[in-house]
Scaffold this motif. Structure first.
Motif, mmCIF file in Angstrom:
data_model
loop_
_atom_site.group_PDB
_atom_site.id
_atom_site.type_symbol
_atom_site.label_atom_id
_atom_site.label_comp_id
_atom_site.label_asym_id
_atom_site.label_seq_id
_atom_site.Cartn_x
_atom_site.Cartn_y
_atom_site.Cartn_z
ATOM 1 N N MET A 1 -75.183 -15.076 -10.512
ATOM 2 C CA MET A 1 -74.376 -15.488 -9.381
ATOM 3 C C MET A 1 -72.986 -14.864 -9.455
ATOM 4 N N HIS A 2 -72.873 -13.687 -10.036
ATOM 5 C CA HIS A 2 -71.563 -13.059 -10.183
ATOM 6 C C HIS A 2 -70.890 -12.750 -8.861
ATOM 7 N N ASP A 3 -71.669 -12.403 -7.819
ATOM 8 C CA ASP A 3 -71.048 -12.094 -6.537
ATOM 9 C C ASP A 3 -70.416 -13.317 -5.889
ATOM 10 N N SER A 4 -70.709 -14.496 -6.390
ATOM 11 C CA SER A 4 -70.156 -15.712 -5.790
ATOM 12 C C SER A 4 -68.926 -16.238 -6.524
ATOM 13 N N TRP A 5 -68.499 -15.589 -7.574
ATOM 14 C CA TRP A 5 -67.401 -16.120 -8.387
ATOM 15 C C TRP A 5 -66.114 -16.305 -7.604
ATOM 16 N N GLN A 6 -65.881 -15.533 -6.570
ATOM 17 C CA GLN A 6 -64.647 -15.650 -5.799
ATOM 18 C C GLN A 6 -64.835 -16.482 -4.540
ATOM 19 N N ARG A 7 -65.965 -17.127 -4.380
ATOM 20 C CA ARG A 7 -66.257 -17.874 -3.169
ATOM 21 C C ARG A 7 -65.689 -19.279 -3.229
ATOM 22 N N THR A 8 -65.568 -19.880 -2.051
ATOM 23 C CA THR A 8 -65.020 -21.224 -1.929
ATOM 24 C C THR A 8 -66.083 -22.255 -2.283
ATOM 25 N N VAL A 9 -65.685 -23.229 -3.075
ATOM 26 C CA VAL A 9 -66.571 -24.337 -3.408
ATOM 27 C C VAL A 9 -66.215 -25.493 -2.484
ATOM 28 N N TYR A 10 -67.233 -26.031 -1.790
ATOM 29 C CA TYR A 10 -67.044 -27.135 -0.859
ATOM 30 C C TYR A 10 -66.343 -28.298 -1.557
ATOM 31 N N GLY A 11 -65.302 -28.827 -0.915
ATOM 32 C CA GLY A 11 -64.569 -29.967 -1.445
ATOM 33 C C GLY A 11 -63.480 -29.620 -2.433
ATOM 34 N N SER A 12 -63.323 -28.346 -2.744
ATOM 35 C CA SER A 12 -62.285 -27.972 -3.714
ATOM 36 C C SER A 12 -60.929 -27.849 -3.024
ATOM 37 N N VAL A 13 -59.894 -27.892 -3.812
ATOM 38 C CA VAL A 13 -58.533 -27.735 -3.320
ATOM 39 C C VAL A 13 -58.304 -26.252 -3.026
ATOM 40 N N PRO A 14 -57.728 -25.911 -1.851
ATOM 41 C CA PRO A 14 -57.464 -24.500 -1.548
ATOM 42 C C PRO A 14 -56.676 -23.834 -2.670
ATOM 43 N N GLY A 15 -57.112 -22.641 -3.047
ATOM 44 C CA GLY A 15 -56.449 -21.896 -4.106
ATOM 45 C C GLY A 15 -56.966 -22.205 -5.496
ATOM 46 N N SER A 16 -57.889 -23.166 -5.602
ATOM 47 C CA SER A 16 -58.446 -23.492 -6.922
ATOM 48 C C SER A 16 -59.422 -22.400 -7.343
ATOM 49 N N PRO A 17 -59.713 -22.330 -8.637
ATOM 50 C CA PRO A 17 -60.643 -21.301 -9.104
ATOM 51 C C PRO A 17 -62.014 -21.456 -8.456
ATOM 52 N N GLY A 18 -62.785 -20.401 -8.486
ATOM 53 C CA GLY A 18 -64.114 -20.410 -7.893
ATOM 54 C C GLY A 18 -65.109 -21.200 -8.714
ATOM 55 N N PRO A 19 -66.394 -20.938 -8.519
ATOM 56 C CA PRO A 19 -67.448 -21.685 -9.187
ATOM 57 C C PRO A 19 -67.355 -21.635 -10.712
ATOM 58 N N ASP A 20 -67.765 -22.715 -11.340
ATOM 59 C CA ASP A 20 -67.817 -22.823 -12.801
ATOM 60 C C ASP A 20 -69.187 -22.318 -13.248
ATOM 61 N N PRO A 21 -69.244 -21.385 -14.189
ATOM 62 C CA PRO A 21 -70.540 -20.832 -14.603
ATOM 63 C C PRO A 21 -71.470 -21.861 -15.255
ATOM 64 N N ASP A 22 -70.947 -23.003 -15.655
ATOM 65 C CA ASP A 22 -71.775 -24.039 -16.277
ATOM 66 C C ASP A 22 -72.334 -25.049 -15.278
ATOM 67 N N HIS A 23 -72.140 -24.804 -13.984
ATOM 68 C CA HIS A 23 -72.619 -25.722 -12.953
ATOM 69 C C HIS A 23 -73.649 -25.034 -12.066
ATOM 70 N N ASP A 24 -74.453 -25.848 -11.379
ATOM 71 C CA ASP A 24 -75.420 -25.345 -10.407
ATOM 72 C C ASP A 24 -74.845 -25.515 -9.006
ATOM 73 N N TYR A 25 -75.143 -24.550 -8.137
ATOM 74 C CA TYR A 25 -74.610 -24.545 -6.785
ATOM 75 C C TYR A 25 -75.704 -24.229 -5.782
ATOM 76 N N ARG A 26 -75.456 -24.604 -4.530
ATOM 77 C CA ARG A 26 -76.281 -24.194 -3.401
ATOM 78 C C ARG A 26 -75.351 -23.549 -2.382
ATOM 79 N N GLU A 27 -75.821 -22.471 -1.779
ATOM 80 C CA GLU A 27 -75.049 -21.794 -0.743
ATOM 81 C C GLU A 27 -75.302 -22.480 0.592
ATOM 82 N N LEU A 28 -74.233 -22.718 1.351
ATOM 83 C CA LEU A 28 -74.336 -23.307 2.686
ATOM 84 C C LEU A 28 -74.385 -22.176 3.709
ATOM 85 N N CYS A 29 -75.411 -22.169 4.538
ATOM 86 C CA CYS A 29 -75.619 -21.080 5.495
ATOM 87 C C CYS A 29 -75.555 -21.603 6.922
ATOM 88 N N GLY A 30 -74.749 -20.948 7.733
ATOM 89 C CA GLY A 30 -74.606 -21.328 9.131
ATOM 90 C C GLY A 30 -73.680 -22.519 9.290
#
Length: 83
Positions: A1-30
């Motif tokens: 999931m390296h291409d997602s490291w700079q993506r926004t995580v839902y519910g995070s504070v603006p400007g906070s770091p991207g996804p944590d490599p130790d967590h699981d994520y789902r991409e929201l589409c549309g």
């Protein structure tokens, strides 16, 4: 999931770091949350199979996102709004 490291995580504070490599994520589409990731590390299999009603910032409605059952990447697709 390296291409997602700079993506926004839902519910995070603006400007906070991207996804944590130790967590699981789902991409929201549309819909209003398109392209964001939602952290689902502690979700149950039942919760993961049904998706969720997510708060949309600046809107009174919630967005309904459900998993796409295509066997591909774990993505949730926008189904519409819940009042």
């Amino acid at each position: 999931m390296h291409d997602s490291w700079q993506r926004t995580v839902y519910g995070s504070v603006p400007g906070s770091p991207g996804p944590d490599p130790d967590h699981d994520y789902r991409e929201l589409c549309g819909g209003p949350l398109d392209g964001q990731l939602i952290q689902v590390t502690d979700w149950t299999p039942d919760q993961l199979s049904t998706g969720g009603y997510l708060i949309v910032p600046g809107d009174e409605r919630r967005a309904d996102y459900e998993p796409l059952q295509d066997g591909g990447a774990p993505r949730w697709h926008f189904q519409g709004y819940i009042l």
